[in-house]
Scaffold this motif. Structure first.
Motif, PDB file in Angstrom:
ATOM      1  N   LEU A 185       0.820  -1.193   0.000  1.00  0.00           N
ATOM      2  CA  LEU A 185       0.000   0.000   0.000  1.00  0.00           C
ATOM      3  C   LEU A 185       0.858   1.247   0.000  1.00  0.00           C
ATOM      4  O   LEU A 185       1.917   1.304   0.620  1.00  0.00           O
ATOM      5  N   PRO A 186       0.421   2.313  -0.698  1.00  0.00           N
ATOM      6  CA  PRO A 186       1.180   3.541  -0.733  1.00  0.00           C
ATOM      7  C   PRO A 186       1.264   4.191   0.644  1.00  0.00           C
ATOM      8  O   PRO A 186       0.293   4.201   1.396  1.00  0.00           O
ATOM      9  N   TYR A 187       2.424   4.747   0.967  1.00  0.00           N
ATOM     10  CA  TYR A 187       2.634   5.453   2.220  1.00  0.00           C
ATOM     11  C   TYR A 187       3.060   6.888   1.909  1.00  0.00           C
ATOM     12  O   TYR A 187       3.571   7.193   0.845  1.00  0.00           O
TER      13      TYR A 187
ATOM     14  N   ASP B  96      -5.785   7.693 -24.986  1.00  0.00           N
ATOM     15  CA  ASP B  96      -4.462   8.270 -25.232  1.00  0.00           C
ATOM     16  C   ASP B  96      -3.402   7.580 -24.368  1.00  0.00           C
ATOM     17  O   ASP B  96      -3.284   7.875 -23.172  1.00  0.00           O
ATOM     18  N   PRO B  97      -2.599   6.654 -24.928  1.00  0.00           N
ATOM     19  CA  PRO B  97      -1.568   5.964 -24.145  1.00  0.00           C
ATOM     20  C   PRO B  97      -0.552   6.916 -23.518  1.00  0.00           C
ATOM     21  O   PRO B  97      -0.113   6.688 -22.382  1.00  0.00           O
ATOM     22  N   LEU B  98      -0.172   7.976 -24.233  1.00  0.00           N
ATOM     23  CA  LEU B  98       0.806   8.921 -23.685  1.00  0.00           C
ATOM     24  C   LEU B  98       0.246   9.630 -22.463  1.00  0.00           C
ATOM     25  O   LEU B  98       0.951   9.827 -21.461  1.00  0.00           O
ATOM     26  N   LEU B  99      -1.021  10.006 -22.523  1.00  0.00           N
ATOM     27  CA  LEU B  99      -1.667  10.640 -21.378  1.00  0.00           C
ATOM     28  C   LEU B  99      -1.755   9.667 -20.205  1.00  0.00           C
ATOM     29  O   LEU B  99      -1.563  10.047 -19.044  1.00  0.00           O
ATOM     30  N   PHE B 100      -2.035   8.401 -20.521  1.00  0.00           N
ATOM     31  CA  PHE B 100      -2.092   7.380 -19.474  1.00  0.00           C
ATOM     32  C   PHE B 100      -0.765   7.290 -18.730  1.00  0.00           C
ATOM     33  O   PHE B 100      -0.719   7.309 -17.495  1.00  0.00           O
ATOM     34  N   TRP B 101       0.352   7.181 -19.495  1.00  0.00           N
ATOM     35  CA  TRP B 101       1.654   7.041 -18.847  1.00  0.00           C
ATOM     36  C   TRP B 101       2.001   8.283 -18.022  1.00  0.00           C
ATOM     37  O   TRP B 101       2.565   8.176 -16.930  1.00  0.00           O
ATOM     38  N   ASP B 102       1.669   9.469 -18.536  1.00  0.00           N
ATOM     39  CA  ASP B 102       1.949  10.699 -17.788  1.00  0.00           C
ATOM     40  C   ASP B 102       1.168  10.727 -16.471  1.00  0.00           C
ATOM     41  O   ASP B 102       1.722  11.065 -15.417  1.00  0.00           O
ATOM     42  N   THR B 103      -0.119  10.393 -16.536  1.00  0.00           N
ATOM     43  CA  THR B 103      -0.942  10.446 -15.328  1.00  0.00           C
ATOM     44  C   THR B 103      -0.554   9.337 -14.346  1.00  0.00           C
ATOM     45  O   THR B 103      -0.629   9.539 -13.131  1.00  0.00           O
TER      46      THR B 103
ATOM     47  N   HIS C 253       1.911   8.025  -9.020  1.00  0.00           N
ATOM     48  CA  HIS C 253       2.852   7.396  -8.097  1.00  0.00           C
ATOM     49  C   HIS C 253       3.795   8.414  -7.469  1.00  0.00           C
ATOM     50  O   HIS C 253       4.195   8.274  -6.307  1.00  0.00           O
ATOM     51  N   SER C 254       4.137   9.437  -8.237  1.00  0.00           N
ATOM     52  CA  SER C 254       4.997  10.484  -7.688  1.00  0.00           C
ATOM     53  C   SER C 254       4.283  11.230  -6.564  1.00  0.00           C
ATOM     54  O   SER C 254       4.885  11.545  -5.526  1.00  0.00           O
ATOM     55  N   ALA C 255       2.987  11.503  -6.755  1.00  0.00           N
ATOM     56  CA  ALA C 255       2.211  12.217  -5.736  1.00  0.00           C
ATOM     57  C   ALA C 255       2.078  11.400  -4.457  1.00  0.00           C
ATOM     58  O   ALA C 255       2.051  11.950  -3.352  1.00  0.00           O
TER      59      ALA C 255
ATOM     60  N   LEU D  53      -1.449  -0.413 -10.588  1.00  0.00           N
ATOM     61  CA  LEU D  53      -2.655   0.145 -11.207  1.00  0.00           C
ATOM     62  C   LEU D  53      -3.905   0.107 -10.331  1.00  0.00           C
ATOM     63  O   LEU D  53      -4.886   0.780 -10.660  1.00  0.00           O
ATOM     64  N   HIS D  54      -3.874  -0.658  -9.254  1.00  0.00           N
ATOM     65  CA  HIS D  54      -5.099  -0.843  -8.479  1.00  0.00           C
ATOM     66  C   HIS D  54      -5.643   0.485  -7.933  1.00  0.00           C
ATOM     67  O   HIS D  54      -6.823   0.803  -8.094  1.00  0.00           O
ATOM     68  N   HIS D  55      -4.798   1.263  -7.271  1.00  0.00           N
ATOM     69  CA  HIS D  55      -5.266   2.536  -6.707  1.00  0.00           C
ATOM     70  C   HIS D  55      -5.438   3.596  -7.796  1.00  0.00           C
ATOM     71  O   HIS D  55      -6.296   4.475  -7.664  1.00  0.00           O
ATOM     72  N   TYR D  56      -4.651   3.490  -8.846  1.00  0.00           N
ATOM     73  CA  TYR D  56      -4.868   4.370 -10.010  1.00  0.00           C
ATOM     74  C   TYR D  56      -6.255   4.122 -10.573  1.00  0.00           C
ATOM     75  O   TYR D  56      -6.968   5.057 -10.945  1.00  0.00           O
TER      76      TYR D  56
END
Length: 293
Positions: free
Chosen positions: A7-9, A31-38, A43-45, A112-115
């Motif tokens: 789980l993310p912490y 849009d695959p590019l938009l998917f990868w960016d988001t 995960h960064s957030a 991808l689960h929480h995404y």
């Protein structure tokens, strides 16, 4: 690894919250590019580690995985309805890639689960653990031995509703195969009588059960190993096995093929030795019968 450790912490506190979505579910699907960016931003957030997983030596297309799973109603529904094999069929994995459905489920859960909860289900607030996540922290497993070789066993293990296939090695000693002194990779079916597709089993001569079993070639051993694996992975595609196994044999390098050829040579030596002993016994019996008459 438990579900809790996945789980993310944030700052060591289990109170991470979903960040605001940067696009709609429909847009990231198109849009695959938009998917990868988001996905990277997500995960960064959260401060979670992100990397592109690899299956069968190739990078996994997480966009295709996300689209297929959400098309079927999301992670929890795919788990409940046991549809991971349907999802894996989209990727055209090599027949030698074992437990692909389990690998897809694991990577989807990790990345991808929480995404999915944010973009597909549009959840906000604290991160929520699903019933599937809670179940993964404690489970029972049962298994069977499908094959054996000189370093371990070919096994099938049922974990929850998933059936996984793999290899268990003996940990006590390093193992080499035959006279090649190579790492042991050759598998032999646990049932010593292989069933070759499209061929009738050769029957032993009636009334002579002591006659030695004919030797098999290296390819025969390879065929038996792969057939055992494919039958558990693709039970409804048995007519394709011969072609698939032939292609796998052709793709082996010289060292890999030599492992099986050495097994075949050993079996040939066994057959010649046993046939010599068998003929000697037959000759002794015939001589004794002649003396009696």
């Amino acid at each position: 690894m438990s579900a809790k450790s996945m789980l993310p912490y944030r700052n060591g506190v289990e109170d991470a919250r979903y960040p605001p979505p940067l696009a709609s579910h429909e847009d990231v699907v198109k849009d695959p590019l938009l998917f990868w960016d988001t996905l990277r931003s997500f995960h960064s957030a959260l401060g979670t580690k992100f990397m592109v997983p690899v299956i069968g030596g190739k990078e996994l297309n997480l966009h295709v995985l996300y689209v297929e799973v959400t098309k079927k109603g999301g992670y929890d529904k795919v788990v409940t309805e046991k549809k991971w094999r349907e999802v894996s069929s989209v990727f055209n994995f090599s027949p030698t890639t074992t437990s692909a459905s389990y690998a897809l489920r694991k990577h989807y859960f990790s990345y991808l689960h929480h995404y999915e909860k944010l973009y597909f289900f549009k959840l906000q607030g604290p991160l929520l653990a699903s019933a599937a996540e809670k179940e993964t922290s404690c489970f029972k497993a049962t298994g069977t031995i499908d094959g054996k070789f000189d370093c371990g066993y070919l096994v099938s293990v049922k974990v929850g509703t998933e059936i996984l296939n793999g290899v268990l090695y003996h940990p006590e000693q390093p193992c080499v195969s035959m006279s090649t002194m190579q790492p042991c990779t050759a598998l032999v079916p646990y049932n010593s009588k292989p069933h070759l597709a499209g061929r009738k089993r050769r029957r032993r001569r009636k009334g002579d059960p002591s006659r030695p079993k004919p030797n098999r070639s290296g390819y025969n051993f390879f065929f038996a190993e792969k057939h055992s694996k494919l039958k558990s992975l693709y039970p409804h595609r048995e007519r394709e096995f011969t072609k698939m196994i032939g292609e796998s044999w052709n793709n082996l390098n010289q060292e890999e093929r030599l492992v099986y050829q050495n097994i075949g040579l050993k079996d040939k030596e066994r057959y010649q030795r046993e046939m010599k002993e068998y003929k000697e016994r037959r000759m002794d019996i015939e001589l004794k019968q002649d003396k009696v008459h």
